[in-house]
Design an enzyme around this catalytic site. Structure first.
Site, PDB file in Angstrom:
ATOM      1  N   LYS A   1       0.856  -1.194   0.000  1.00 54.83           N
ATOM      2  CA  LYS A   1       0.000   0.000   0.000  1.00 54.83           C
ATOM      3  C   LYS A   1       0.892   1.244   0.000  1.00 54.83           C
ATOM      4  O   LYS A   1       1.747   1.415   0.877  1.00 54.83           O
ATOM      5  CB  LYS A   1      -0.895  -0.036   1.241  1.00 54.83           C
ATOM      6  CG  LYS A   1      -2.206   0.684   1.093  1.00 54.83           C
ATOM      7  CD  LYS A   1      -3.103   0.350   2.278  1.00 54.83           C
ATOM      8  CE  LYS A   1      -4.378   1.149   2.266  1.00 54.83           C
ATOM      9  NZ  LYS A   1      -5.135   0.949   3.505  1.00 54.83           N
TER      10      LYS A   1
HETATM   11  O1  G3P Z   1      -7.895   2.077   5.294  1.00 54.15           O
HETATM   12  C1  G3P Z   1      -8.200   3.393   5.034  1.00 54.15           C
HETATM   13  C2  G3P Z   1      -9.594   3.839   5.352  1.00 54.15           C
HETATM   14  O2  G3P Z   1     -10.498   2.802   5.145  1.00 54.15           O
HETATM   15  C3  G3P Z   1      -9.775   4.533   6.675  1.00 54.15           C
HETATM   16  O3  G3P Z   1     -11.113   4.724   7.023  1.00 54.15           O
HETATM   17  O4  G3P Z   1     -12.840   5.429   8.636  1.00 54.15           O
HETATM   18  O5  G3P Z   1     -10.428   6.029   9.071  1.00 54.15           O
HETATM   19  O6  G3P Z   1     -11.707   7.160   7.269  1.00 54.15           O
HETATM   20  P1  G3P Z   1     -11.541   5.898   8.055  1.00 54.15           P
END
Ligand code: G3P
Length: 218
Positions: A87
């Site tokens: 990633k």
């Molecule tokens: O993995 C990245 C992403 O899915 C993070 O999600 O909820 O922290 O915006 P969030």
């Protein structure tokens, strides 16, 4: 549409895997930190464990932000397991790293994507997956699903093979909307996946079926 779980928590990954609908796992440095995984050898060990308990692709994020650092880290991560996907953040050196890994046959997930232009760059650089963050766009009054729709259309126009992996998915409606606009993958917390199960008419209907059965056999 593939379902990935967005966590580094082993018991949640195992629970999602046991449902039989899990196609992969995504992690990020915040999710690893949440599990208390700090030093680099425990990070590598943790990725190995995730690969052991799940079947699909496992995204493992680099911490470096310069090209050489990303290459060194990414090669180490990719060597851990054939299902590891490296990633890489959407920054200038990240685009160069995507190109480098794609030429070496190492699969990548381009993360922190918030615009169609960034997604176009990721595809041109040969990313395997692109991760637009829909929840974080919604958080700033910008339509996250609209971005997924745009990227799906742009990739379709030119036949890019990069898969659209909707990230920062927060709730079941996000999952359904992603499916409507043709995302290839959604990555979500376990509770968003299990929320898809719920409908009060299912519960009421089952209760009635069982009550009728019990009456008929008593
Ligand atoms: O993995 C990245 C992403 O899915 C993070 O999600 O909820 O922290 O915006 P969030």
């Amino acid at each position: 549409m593939k379902f990935f779980i967005d966590t580094a928590n082993l018991s949640q990954i195992a629970e999602a895997q046991s449902l039989g609908v899990l196609d992969g796992v995504t992690t990020n440095p915040s999710l690893m930190a949440k599990e208390g995984i700090k030093d680099s050898s425990s990070i590598l060990d943790h990725y190995r464990k995730i690969c052991e308990i799940s079947d699909g692709d496992v995204s493992a994020e680099v911490i470096s932000t310069d090209l050489n650092g990303m290459i060194e880290e990414g090669e180490k991560l990719a060597a851990l397991h054939p299902r590891i996907v490296v990633k890489i953040p959407m920054i200038k050196d990240g685009v160069k790293a995507l190109k480098y890994f794609s030429e070496k046959g190492i699969r990548t997930n381009c993360t922190l994507v918030f615009s169609a232009g960034q997604a176009l760059l990721a595809a041109k650089a040969g990313a395997t997956y692109v991760s637009p963050f829909i929840g974080r766009l919604d958080d700033v009054s910008t339509d996250g699903i609209l971005l997924i729709r745009q990227i799906v259309q742009i990739y379709g126009n030119y036949g890019y093979e990069t898969q659209v992996l909707a990230a920062s998915v927060r709730h079941p409606m996000h999952i359904i909307q992603c499916a409507e606009v043709g995302a290839d993958v959604v990555t979500c917390p376990l509770n968003a996946i299990t929320a898809l199960l719920n409908h009060p008419l299912t519960d009421i209907g089952l209760e009635k079926f069982l009550a009728d059965y019990r009456k008929s056999v008593s």
